[in-house]
Design a protein around this motif. Sequence first.
Motif, short mmCIF file in Angstrom:
data_model
loop_
_atom_site.label_atom_id
_atom_site.label_comp_id
_atom_site.label_asym_id
_atom_site.label_seq_id
_atom_site.Cartn_x
_atom_site.Cartn_y
_atom_site.Cartn_z
N LYS A 198 0.82 -1.21 0.00
CA LYS A 198 0.00 0.00 0.00
C LYS A 198 0.86 1.26 0.00
O LYS A 198 0.51 2.26 -0.64
CB LYS A 198 -0.95 -0.01 1.20
N ILE A 199 1.99 1.22 0.72
CA ILE A 199 2.89 2.37 0.72
C ILE A 199 3.51 2.55 -0.66
O ILE A 199 3.60 3.67 -1.18
CB ILE A 199 3.97 2.19 1.81
N VAL A 200 3.92 1.44 -1.27
CA VAL A 200 4.46 1.50 -2.63
C VAL A 200 3.44 2.10 -3.60
O VAL A 200 3.76 2.97 -4.41
CB VAL A 200 4.89 0.10 -3.11
N GLU A 201 2.21 1.64 -3.48
CA GLU A 201 1.16 2.13 -4.38
C GLU A 201 0.95 3.63 -4.21
O GLU A 201 0.80 4.36 -5.21
CB GLU A 201 -0.14 1.38 -4.10
N SER A 202 0.96 4.10 -2.98
CA SER A 202 0.78 5.54 -2.74
C SER A 202 1.93 6.33 -3.36
O SER A 202 1.73 7.40 -3.95
CB SER A 202 0.70 5.82 -1.24
N GLY A 203 3.15 5.79 -3.25
CA GLY A 203 4.29 6.46 -3.85
C GLY A 203 4.20 6.50 -5.36
O GLY A 203 4.51 7.52 -6.00
N LEU A 204 3.76 5.41 -5.97
CA LEU A 204 3.61 5.37 -7.42
C LEU A 204 2.50 6.31 -7.89
O LEU A 204 2.60 6.91 -8.97
CB LEU A 204 3.31 3.93 -7.87
N VAL A 205 1.44 6.44 -7.09
CA VAL A 205 0.38 7.40 -7.43
C VAL A 205 0.96 8.81 -7.48
O VAL A 205 0.70 9.58 -8.41
CB VAL A 205 -0.77 7.32 -6.40
N MET A 206 1.76 9.15 -6.48
CA MET A 206 2.34 10.49 -6.45
C MET A 206 3.25 10.72 -7.65
O MET A 206 3.20 11.78 -8.29
CB MET A 206 3.10 10.70 -5.14
N LEU A 207 4.08 9.75 -7.97
CA LEU A 207 4.95 9.88 -9.14
C LEU A 207 4.13 10.02 -10.42
O LEU A 207 4.47 10.81 -11.31
CB LEU A 207 5.88 8.67 -9.23
N SER A 208 3.05 9.25 -10.52
CA SER A 208 2.20 9.32 -11.71
C SER A 208 1.58 10.69 -11.87
O SER A 208 1.53 11.24 -12.98
CB SER A 208 1.10 8.25 -11.64
N GLY A 214 6.65 5.88 -16.37
CA GLY A 214 7.06 4.56 -15.90
C GLY A 214 6.31 4.15 -14.65
O GLY A 214 5.88 3.00 -14.52
N ALA A 215 6.14 5.10 -13.72
CA ALA A 215 5.39 4.81 -12.50
C ALA A 215 3.93 4.51 -12.82
O ALA A 215 3.33 3.60 -12.22
CB ALA A 215 5.48 6.00 -11.55
N SER A 221 -0.37 -1.78 -14.23
CA SER A 221 -0.21 -3.09 -14.88
C SER A 221 -0.97 -4.20 -14.16
O SER A 221 -1.68 -5.00 -14.80
CB SER A 221 1.27 -3.45 -14.99
N SER A 222 -0.86 -4.25 -12.84
CA SER A 222 -1.55 -5.32 -12.11
C SER A 222 -3.06 -5.15 -12.17
O SER A 222 -3.80 -6.15 -12.22
CB SER A 222 -1.08 -5.35 -10.65
N TYR A 223 -3.53 -3.91 -12.20
CA TYR A 223 -4.97 -3.67 -12.30
C TYR A 223 -5.49 -4.02 -13.69
O TYR A 223 -6.59 -4.57 -13.83
CB TYR A 223 -5.29 -2.21 -11.95
N ASP A 224 -4.69 -3.71 -14.72
CA ASP A 224 -5.09 -4.09 -16.09
C ASP A 224 -5.17 -5.61 -16.21
O ASP A 224 -6.12 -6.14 -16.79
CB ASP A 224 -4.07 -3.54 -17.10
N ASP A 225 -4.17 -6.30 -15.66
CA ASP A 225 -4.19 -7.77 -15.71
C ASP A 225 -5.39 -8.32 -14.96
O ASP A 225 -6.03 -9.30 -15.41
CB ASP A 225 -2.90 -8.34 -15.09
#
Length: 285
Positions: A198-208, A214-215, A221-225
């Motif tokens: 969950k922490i990783v996901e929050s970080g990737l959201v911020m980068l996005s 890339g973020a 990707s996992s949600y698309d799959d």
Amino acid sequence: AVIAVIVASALERMDTTAVTTHLLRMLDTGSDEGRRLALRVLAYTPEPERVRPALVALYDRSEGTLREATLRTLIELPGESHALLASVLEGQDPKLVDMALAALTAARSTAAIEEVRAILGSVGRGTRHAKSLLAFFQAVPGAVREEEILAFLRLANESSLATDVRIALIDALPAFGPSPSAAVKKQLEPIVASNNRKIVESGLVMLSVMGDRGARKELLSSYDDFVDRNSRWAPAYARRAEILRRIRDLDDAIKDYKRALELGREDPAAQADTYIGLARCYALK
């Protein structure tokens, strides 16, 4: 006691100049409950400069809930209470610091912004008051600079802070429009390398949100799959829609929310969060 509360509530809405002397006398001679009710009324006094010295004196000699109530009234009082605010915010009583932050938040006041920034900049004090600090800066977003973004990210990297608070800090930062600077990205590196999904996901959201393609690809990707494997299951679309909404891809989020509602139309009661997510997207648009 009930009548006294009703009277205090009525006086809050009136010009109390004629009874200021009586209210100030209550601060000296009244019961604790009487003092608290007098403080409620004095917060709206048309004579703040006359009242302020008496409130400061009461604050200095009182303790516990009465002292907290006095501080709240002083902060709400029109005019300048910066010296006292600075003293409280620089002090070591965490309860009073949180109260001062809450009062500043309610008033959307930047009267003691430098003292608040000093708390945020101290990892020890910042972790202790993380939620109060976040609420304050959400109330005055114009006061958020890159320094505050970096300070919140430093707090989010503190393992001593509860995981839900760390996530809340990261999730709130995209709303401040952080720039994709090298310093911000560096502070995000340990977050996206965390072993907490969950922490990783929050970080990737911020980068996005900051434009990192890339973020965004890694995040989705996992949600698309998941959607590809469950193309007839409403929650798969709702989960991807939530991520799309968080990264501000509102049009695609709306499409997924609508698809989720279409697939789940046989059980609309189970899709309350989907309706709310869709409404949020339209509100943001």
